[in-house]
Design a protein around this motif. Structure first.
Motif, PDB file in Angstrom:
ATOM      1  N   ASN A  61       0.832  -1.196   0.000  1.00 52.28           N
ATOM      2  CA  ASN A  61       0.000   0.000   0.000  1.00 52.28           C
ATOM      3  C   ASN A  61       0.873   1.255   0.000  1.00 52.28           C
ATOM      4  N   LYS A  62       0.936   1.986   1.097  1.00 51.93           N
ATOM      5  CA  LYS A  62       1.716   3.228   1.153  1.00 51.93           C
ATOM      6  C   LYS A  62       3.185   2.997   1.500  1.00 51.93           C
ATOM      7  N   HIS A  63       3.554   1.769   1.785  1.00 58.51           N
ATOM      8  CA  HIS A  63       4.948   1.383   2.078  1.00 58.51           C
ATOM      9  C   HIS A  63       5.533   2.128   3.276  1.00 58.51           C
ATOM     10  N   VAL A  64       4.718   2.394   4.280  1.00 56.46           N
ATOM     11  CA  VAL A  64       5.202   3.100   5.469  1.00 56.46           C
ATOM     12  C   VAL A  64       5.415   2.177   6.661  1.00 56.46           C
ATOM     13  N   ILE A  65       4.804   1.001   6.632  1.00 55.28           N
ATOM     14  CA  ILE A  65       4.979   0.030   7.716  1.00 55.28           C
ATOM     15  C   ILE A  65       5.837  -1.108   7.194  1.00 55.28           C
ATOM     16  N   LYS A  66       6.886  -1.426   7.951  1.00 54.21           N
ATOM     17  CA  LYS A  66       7.741  -2.560   7.616  1.00 54.21           C
ATOM     18  C   LYS A  66       7.216  -3.767   8.380  1.00 54.21           C
ATOM     19  N   HIS A  67       6.517  -4.640   7.685  1.00 55.85           N
ATOM     20  CA  HIS A  67       6.008  -5.872   8.289  1.00 55.85           C
ATOM     21  C   HIS A  67       7.163  -6.855   8.317  1.00 55.85           C
ATOM     22  N   ARG A  68       7.641  -7.202   9.509  1.00 55.22           N
ATOM     23  CA  ARG A  68       8.806  -8.070   9.656  1.00 55.22           C
ATOM     24  C   ARG A  68       8.339  -9.500   9.895  1.00 55.22           C
ATOM     25  N   PHE A  69       8.968 -10.437   9.201  1.00 54.34           N
ATOM     26  CA  PHE A  69       8.583 -11.834   9.327  1.00 54.34           C
ATOM     27  C   PHE A  69       9.804 -12.731   9.210  1.00 54.34           C
ATOM     28  N   CYS A  70       9.650 -13.941   9.705  1.00 54.23           N
ATOM     29  CA  CYS A  70      10.727 -14.928   9.641  1.00 54.23           C
ATOM     30  C   CYS A  70      10.651 -15.654   8.302  1.00 54.23           C
ATOM     31  N   PRO A  71      11.737 -15.636   7.518  1.00 56.26           N
ATOM     32  CA  PRO A  71      11.709 -16.347   6.245  1.00 56.26           C
ATOM     33  C   PRO A  71      11.757 -17.871   6.392  1.00 56.26           C
ATOM     34  N   THR A  72      12.055 -18.354   7.594  1.00 56.28           N
ATOM     35  CA  THR A  72      12.098 -19.798   7.820  1.00 56.28           C
ATOM     36  C   THR A  72      10.719 -20.352   8.161  1.00 56.28           C
ATOM     37  N   CYS A  73      10.063 -19.785   9.180  1.00 57.69           N
ATOM     38  CA  CYS A  73       8.762 -20.332   9.604  1.00 57.69           C
ATOM     39  C   CYS A  73       7.573 -19.500   9.131  1.00 57.69           C
ATOM     40  N   GLY A  74       7.818 -18.284   8.647  1.00 55.55           N
ATOM     41  CA  GLY A  74       6.748 -17.459   8.091  1.00 55.55           C
ATOM     42  C   GLY A  74       5.972 -16.608   9.076  1.00 55.55           C
ATOM     43  N   ILE A  75       6.283 -16.681  10.357  1.00 54.29           N
ATOM     44  CA  ILE A  75       5.528 -15.931  11.370  1.00 54.29           C
ATOM     45  C   ILE A  75       5.930 -14.456  11.369  1.00 54.29           C
ATOM     46  N   HIS A  76       4.935 -13.592  11.580  1.00 57.91           N
ATOM     47  CA  HIS A  76       5.130 -12.137  11.620  1.00 57.91           C
ATOM     48  C   HIS A  76       5.120 -11.659  13.075  1.00 57.91           C
ATOM     49  N   PRO A  77       6.263 -11.589  13.758  1.00 59.04           N
ATOM     50  CA  PRO A  77       6.255 -11.241  15.174  1.00 59.04           C
ATOM     51  C   PRO A  77       6.143  -9.741  15.482  1.00 59.04           C
ATOM     52  N   TYR A  78       6.487  -8.879  14.503  1.00 60.20           N
ATOM     53  CA  TYR A  78       6.414  -7.443  14.764  1.00 60.20           C
ATOM     54  C   TYR A  78       6.452  -6.671  13.459  1.00 60.20           C
ATOM     55  N   ALA A  79       6.185  -5.379  13.569  1.00 55.47           N
ATOM     56  CA  ALA A  79       6.308  -4.454  12.440  1.00 55.47           C
ATOM     57  C   ALA A  79       6.917  -3.171  12.974  1.00 55.47           C
ATOM     58  N   GLU A  80       7.405  -2.351  12.073  1.00 53.96           N
ATOM     59  CA  GLU A  80       7.997  -1.072  12.450  1.00 53.96           C
ATOM     60  C   GLU A  80       7.437   0.034  11.568  1.00 53.96           C
ATOM     61  N   GLY A  81       7.294   1.205  12.146  1.00 53.89           N
ATOM     62  CA  GLY A  81       6.805   2.340  11.388  1.00 53.89           C
ATOM     63  C   GLY A  81       6.969   3.628  12.170  1.00 53.89           C
ATOM     64  N   ILE A  82       6.338   4.661  11.670  1.00 51.41           N
ATOM     65  CA  ILE A  82       6.382   5.995  12.271  1.00 51.41           C
ATOM     66  C   ILE A  82       4.941   6.393  12.582  1.00 51.41           C
ATOM     67  N   ASP A  83       4.716   6.914  13.813  1.00 52.47           N
ATOM     68  CA  ASP A  83       3.356   7.335  14.159  1.00 52.47           C
ATOM     69  C   ASP A  83       3.049   8.702  13.548  1.00 52.47           C
ATOM     70  N   SER A  84       1.856   9.200  13.763  1.00 55.35           N
ATOM     71  CA  SER A  84       1.416  10.467  13.158  1.00 55.35           C
ATOM     72  C   SER A  84       2.208  11.677  13.645  1.00 55.35           C
ATOM     73  N   LYS A  85       2.927  11.528  14.747  1.00 53.32           N
ATOM     74  CA  LYS A  85       3.742  12.626  15.280  1.00 53.32           C
ATOM     75  C   LYS A  85       5.206  12.498  14.876  1.00 53.32           C
ATOM     76  N   GLY A  86       5.535  11.498  14.057  1.00 53.33           N
ATOM     77  CA  GLY A  86       6.899  11.321  13.584  1.00 53.33           C
ATOM     78  C   GLY A  86       7.781  10.469  14.477  1.00 53.33           C
ATOM     79  N   ASN A  87       7.193   9.781  15.449  1.00 52.26           N
ATOM     80  CA  ASN A  87       7.956   8.943  16.370  1.00 52.26           C
ATOM     81  C   ASN A  87       8.077   7.515  15.847  1.00 52.26           C
ATOM     82  N   ALA A  88       9.260   6.939  15.983  1.00 53.08           N
ATOM     83  CA  ALA A  88       9.471   5.546  15.589  1.00 53.08           C
ATOM     84  C   ALA A  88       8.692   4.632  16.529  1.00 53.08           C
TER      85      ALA A  88
END
Length: 115
Positions: A61-88
């Motif tokens: 979509n907007k490519h603002v959230i980095k959906h992190r996943f394990c390439p071995t088992c496929g599970i998505h344990p977390y994501a990273e992004g910036i909130d509306s105030k610019g905070n990581a």
């Protein structure tokens, strides 16, 4: 409190500090398929216990959230992004944290499909 979490096989592991007040269940095309229950924390409260390159990244979509996943088992344990105030921020998949009683955590529905 400090929580430990990981993907299924343990290749991607982390710890996160904070007080879990609730979770968010998003119905966007990605979250609905993953079934994640998300807890958002400042990125500074999140620490990988495994190498950064152990997790693969998917964006859409907007490519603002980095959906992190394990390439071995496929599970998505977390994501990273910036909130509306610019905070990581880190979006922690509560289903990947060890020993949580998920039934005791209030869940708020979020209409990400229309956002």
């Amino acid at each position: 409190m400090i929580y430990q979490g990981s993907c299924h096989c343990g290749r991607v592991a982390y710890e996160v500090e904070g007080d879990i007040q609730g979770a968010l269940a998003c119905n966007c095309s990605m979250c609905q398929r993953k079934g994640s229950l998300l807890w958002f924390v400042p990125r500074a409260q999140f620490r990988l216990r495994t190498p950064e390159d152990a997790a693969a990244t998917y964006t859409f979509n907007k490519h603002v959230i980095k959906h992190r996943f394990c390439p071995t088992c496929g599970i998505h344990p977390y994501a990273e992004g910036i909130d509306s105030k610019g905070n990581a921020m880190a979006a922690i998949n509560l289903r990947c944290i060890d020993g949580l009683d998920l039934a005791a955590i209030p869940v708020r529905e979020f209409n990400g499909r229309d956002s």
